[in-house]
Design an enzyme around this catalytic site. Structure first.
Site, PDB file in Angstrom:
ATOM      1  CG  ASN A   1       6.376  -6.994   1.030  1.00 38.74           C
ATOM      2  OD1 ASN A   1       6.925  -7.740   0.211  1.00 38.74           O
ATOM      3  ND2 ASN A   1       5.700  -5.911   0.659  1.00 38.74           N
TER       4      ASN A   1
ATOM      5  CE  LYS B   1       8.134  -3.097   0.592  1.00 32.65           C
ATOM      6  NZ  LYS B   1       7.979  -1.649   0.711  1.00 32.65           N
TER       7      LYS B   1
ATOM      8  CG  HIS C   1       2.692  -3.202  -1.448  1.00 35.06           C
ATOM      9  ND1 HIS C   1       3.445  -2.117  -1.834  1.00 35.06           N
ATOM     10  CD2 HIS C   1       3.076  -3.507  -0.185  1.00 35.06           C
ATOM     11  CE1 HIS C   1       4.260  -1.794  -0.826  1.00 35.06           C
ATOM     12  NE2 HIS C   1       4.044  -2.619   0.179  1.00 35.06           N
TER      13      HIS C   1
ATOM     14  CD  GLU D   1       6.750  -0.901  -2.565  1.00 37.76           C
ATOM     15  OE1 GLU D   1       6.931  -2.121  -2.707  1.00 37.76           O
ATOM     16  OE2 GLU D   1       7.086  -0.281  -1.532  1.00 37.76           O
TER      17      GLU D   1
ATOM     18  CD  GLU E   1       2.140  -1.778   3.754  1.00 34.23           C
ATOM     19  OE1 GLU E   1       3.015  -2.231   4.508  1.00 34.23           O
ATOM     20  OE2 GLU E   1       2.233  -1.824   2.512  1.00 34.23           O
TER      21      GLU E   1
ATOM     22  N   GLY F   1       8.915   2.999   3.589  1.00 34.16           N
ATOM     23  CA  GLY F   1      10.332   3.141   3.253  1.00 34.16           C
ATOM     24  C   GLY F   1      10.885   4.529   3.515  1.00 34.16           C
TER      25      GLY F   1
ATOM     26  CB  SER G   1       8.766   3.643   8.587  1.00 38.30           C
ATOM     27  OG  SER G   1       9.048   4.167   7.300  1.00 38.30           O
TER      28      SER G   1
END
Ligand code: 13P
Length: 251
Positions: A9, A11, A94, A96, A164, A170, A210
């Protein structure tokens, strides 16, 4: 278990040229890899040229998001009709999208339904926040995300679920294999089976958060994990290929 799955991904990263270069390097490096299903999720604007660059290869393409309406006055959105000719997969829900763009399970449910209707395979992302984790509510939070995102669906085609945890994205702090084992078997798999019966047993579960070439084997060793969803490390060509290579043989 079928082929391992590795999704990159990207992003909101990579200029158009960088994206094309990265895709073509990944393609050449994966030419002889048949044991791993590699899926790349570049930004929207690079999807079509990358589709053309990957034509005839064994790599699949995913969009990072999609709206549920087919067309109309939805400025800035991309519809399933637009995507279905370009990619086979779409990442939905996701964290985000959930946190920055306020997407709720109800919206994600509409997106999952729309993707399946048009033959695009959803990669549904779920995961607890650090607050859920602190309160000991991880299982409840993830279960609710799955139930509400799949509401009304009795047949989910080739859905995948990506676990996730928000606190692992991240941050360099990945979930431990024990946590992944617990959430993937006691929560994700069991919820999928209770919603979908036997077909819930075959839905691939990915881990994301991560993931690097150094820790990927730990995740793939987890009983219910069929692959990984990689963010930051997927932008580094060498590391991504290392992750793909390490995903080849059972750990
Ligand atoms: P990182 O691998 O950068 O933690 O991102 C994970 C992710 O969000 C993939 O969708």
């Amino acid at each position: 278990m079928g082929r391992r799955i590795v999704v990159g991904n990207w992003k909101m990263n990579q200029s158009h040229q960088e994206a094309l270069d990265l895709a073509s390097k990944v393609q050449s490096a994966c030419e002889n890899i048949s044991e791993v299903h590699v899926i790349l999720a570049p930004p929207f604007v690079s999807l079509i040229p990358i589709r053309d660059c990957l034509y005839g290869s064994n790599i699949s393409l995913a969009a990072q998001n999609m709206f549920y309406q087919e067309s109309g006055a939805y400025t800035g959105e991309i519809s399933p009709l637009m995507l279905k000719e370009v990619c086979d997969y779409v990442i939905l829900g996701h964290s985000e999208r959930r946190s920055i763009f306020r997407e709720c399970n109800e919206t994600i449910n509409k997106k999952v339904i729309a993707a399946l209707k048009h033959g695009i395979r959803p990669i549904l992302c779920v995961g607890e926040s650090s607050r859920d984790r602190q309160l000991g509510d991880s299982i409840t939070a993830v279960k609710l995300q799955i139930e509400e995102s799949l509401q009304g669906l009795s047949h989910v085609g080739e859905l995948m679920v990506a676990y996730e945890p928000v606190w692992a994205i991240g941050t360099g702090e990945s979930a431990s294999p024990e946590v992944i084992d617990t959430i993937s078997s006691e929560c994700i798999r069991s919820t999928l089976v209770s919603l979908l019966g036997d077909s819930g047993k075959a839905i691939p579960i990915l881990y994301g958060g991560s993931v690097t070439s150094l820790n990927v084997a730990e995740f793939l060793d987890c009983d219910q994990v069929d692959g990984v969803l990689v963010g930051g490390a997927s932008l580094d060509y060498k590391q991504f290929i290392d992750i793909v290579n390490r995903s080849q043989a059972p750990a």
